[in-house]
Write a protein that holds these residues in place. Structure first.
Motif, short mmCIF file in Angstrom:
data_model
loop_
_atom_site.label_atom_id
_atom_site.label_comp_id
_atom_site.label_asym_id
_atom_site.label_seq_id
_atom_site.Cartn_x
_atom_site.Cartn_y
_atom_site.Cartn_z
N MET A 1 0.83 -1.18 0.00
CA MET A 1 0.00 0.00 0.00
C MET A 1 0.87 1.24 0.00
O MET A 1 1.83 1.31 0.74
N ASP A 2 0.48 2.17 -0.80
CA ASP A 2 1.21 3.44 -0.83
C ASP A 2 0.31 4.56 -0.31
O ASP A 2 -0.80 4.32 0.18
N ARG A 3 0.81 5.77 -0.41
CA ARG A 3 0.08 6.93 0.09
C ARG A 3 -1.28 7.07 -0.58
O ARG A 3 -2.29 7.36 0.08
N LEU A 4 -1.36 6.84 -1.89
CA LEU A 4 -2.64 6.97 -2.59
C LEU A 4 -3.65 5.95 -2.07
O LEU A 4 -4.83 6.28 -1.89
N ASP A 5 -3.21 4.72 -1.85
CA ASP A 5 -4.11 3.71 -1.30
C ASP A 5 -4.64 4.15 0.06
O ASP A 5 -5.82 4.02 0.35
N ARG A 6 -3.75 4.67 0.91
CA ARG A 6 -4.18 5.12 2.23
C ARG A 6 -5.15 6.29 2.12
O ARG A 6 -6.14 6.36 2.85
N ASP A 7 -4.90 7.20 1.18
CA ASP A 7 -5.82 8.31 0.96
C ASP A 7 -7.19 7.80 0.50
O ASP A 7 -8.23 8.26 0.96
N ILE A 8 -7.18 6.85 -0.42
CA ILE A 8 -8.42 6.27 -0.92
C ILE A 8 -9.20 5.60 0.21
O ILE A 8 -10.41 5.79 0.36
N LEU A 9 -8.49 4.84 1.04
CA LEU A 9 -9.15 4.19 2.17
C LEU A 9 -9.77 5.20 3.12
O LEU A 9 -10.90 5.01 3.59
N GLY A 10 -9.06 6.28 3.39
CA GLY A 10 -9.60 7.32 4.27
C GLY A 10 -10.88 7.93 3.70
O GLY A 10 -11.85 8.15 4.43
N ILE A 11 -10.88 8.19 2.41
CA ILE A 11 -12.06 8.76 1.77
C ILE A 11 -13.22 7.76 1.80
O ILE A 11 -14.36 8.12 2.12
N LEU A 12 -12.94 6.51 1.48
CA LEU A 12 -13.99 5.49 1.47
C LEU A 12 -14.57 5.25 2.87
O LEU A 12 -15.76 4.97 3.01
N GLN A 13 -13.75 5.37 3.89
CA GLN A 13 -14.26 5.21 5.24
C GLN A 13 -15.22 6.33 5.61
O GLN A 13 -16.15 6.12 6.38
N GLY A 14 -15.03 7.49 5.04
CA GLY A 14 -15.94 8.60 5.28
C GLY A 14 -17.17 8.56 4.40
O GLY A 14 -18.25 9.01 4.78
N ASP A 15 -17.03 8.01 3.18
CA ASP A 15 -18.14 7.94 2.23
C ASP A 15 -17.91 6.79 1.26
O ASP A 15 -17.30 6.96 0.21
N ALA A 16 -18.38 5.61 1.62
CA ALA A 16 -18.16 4.42 0.78
C ALA A 16 -18.97 4.46 -0.51
O ALA A 16 -18.74 3.67 -1.40
N ARG A 17 -19.89 5.41 -0.62
CA ARG A 17 -20.74 5.50 -1.82
C ARG A 17 -20.21 6.51 -2.83
O ARG A 17 -20.85 6.76 -3.85
N ILE A 18 -19.06 7.09 -2.58
CA ILE A 18 -18.50 8.09 -3.48
C ILE A 18 -18.27 7.44 -4.85
O ILE A 18 -17.89 6.27 -4.95
N SER A 19 -18.50 8.20 -5.91
CA SER A 19 -18.27 7.66 -7.26
C SER A 19 -16.77 7.56 -7.51
O SER A 19 -15.96 8.27 -6.91
N TYR A 20 -16.41 6.66 -8.42
CA TYR A 20 -14.99 6.53 -8.77
C TYR A 20 -14.48 7.82 -9.39
O TYR A 20 -13.32 8.19 -9.20
N ARG A 21 -15.33 8.52 -10.10
CA ARG A 21 -14.93 9.80 -10.70
C ARG A 21 -14.55 10.79 -9.60
O ARG A 21 -13.49 11.42 -9.64
N ASP A 22 -15.44 10.93 -8.59
CA ASP A 22 -15.16 11.88 -7.50
C ASP A 22 -13.99 11.40 -6.64
O ASP A 22 -13.17 12.21 -6.19
N LEU A 23 -13.90 10.11 -6.42
CA LEU A 23 -12.78 9.55 -5.65
C LEU A 23 -11.46 9.85 -6.36
O LEU A 23 -10.51 10.33 -5.74
N GLY A 24 -11.44 9.57 -7.65
CA GLY A 24 -10.22 9.83 -8.42
C GLY A 24 -9.84 11.30 -8.39
O GLY A 24 -8.66 11.65 -8.24
N ALA A 25 -10.83 12.18 -8.54
CA ALA A 25 -10.55 13.62 -8.52
C ALA A 25 -9.95 14.05 -7.19
O ALA A 25 -9.06 14.90 -7.14
N ARG A 26 -10.41 13.45 -6.09
CA ARG A 26 -9.91 13.85 -4.77
C ARG A 26 -8.48 13.40 -4.52
O ARG A 26 -7.77 14.01 -3.72
N VAL A 27 -8.04 12.32 -5.21
CA VAL A 27 -6.67 11.84 -4.98
C VAL A 27 -5.77 12.05 -6.19
O VAL A 27 -4.62 11.61 -6.19
N GLY A 28 -6.29 12.71 -7.24
CA GLY A 28 -5.46 13.01 -8.40
C GLY A 28 -5.32 11.86 -9.39
O GLY A 28 -4.30 11.74 -10.06
N LEU A 29 -6.34 11.02 -9.50
CA LEU A 29 -6.33 9.91 -10.43
C LEU A 29 -7.56 9.98 -11.35
O LEU A 29 -8.53 10.65 -11.02
#
Length: 142
Positions: A1-29
């Motif tokens: 796991m790298d920093r991006l994975d940890r960032d993604i996990l943190g976001i998903l723990q706050g909102d597991a229903r976030i779209s992949y588009r919004d998730l990617g935008a929040r972490v730069g992917l």
């Protein structure tokens, strides 16, 4: 796991229903790259699943939500207890914990008589030596 994975996990723990588009935008992917990372973490067991938490009073089902601290008999193995307890009616979660007790069990019971029956089954069928039960009065969510 790298920093991006940890960032993604943190976001998903706050909102597991976030779209992949919004998730990617929040972490730069891109959406596809974010989805690939989530799928990989699911495959590797880092993410064990997604769930919906419902306030017991809001789901319309009557009954009690209880938390049962459990100490196993000395002859009972944790793995055997886990298999046995998950077969019992009303059990919603079993967590191996540190401290005075061996496990914390979350369960639903229709009424005090059903709770009494469940506690008897825990001792008879699952190898519980001692238990301490708490009844949930309400749940606060942030």
């Amino acid at each position: 796991m790298d920093r991006l994975d940890r960032d993604i996990l943190g976001i998903l723990q706050g909102d597991a229903r976030i779209s992949y588009r919004d998730l990617g935008a929040r972490v730069g992917l891109s959406a596809n790259a974010a989805a690939d990372r989530v799928r990989r973490m699911l495959r590797d067991g880092v993410i064990r699943g997604f769930t919906t938490l419902v306030d017991p009073a809001a789901d319309g089902r009557p009954g009690l939500v209880v938390f049962i601290d459990v100490t196993l008999r000395l002859d009972k193995k944790g793995e055997d207890f886990e298999k046995a307890v998950l077969k019992l009616p009303g059990i919603t979660e079993v967590v191996h914990v540190t401290g005075e007790h061996d496990y914390l069990v979350r369960a639903r019971a229709a009424d005090p008589a059903a709770l009494d029956a469940l506690l008897r089954m825990l001792k008879r069928d699952a190898g519980v030596a001692q238990s301490n039960t708490r009844i949930a009065l309400r749940a606060a969510r942030g």
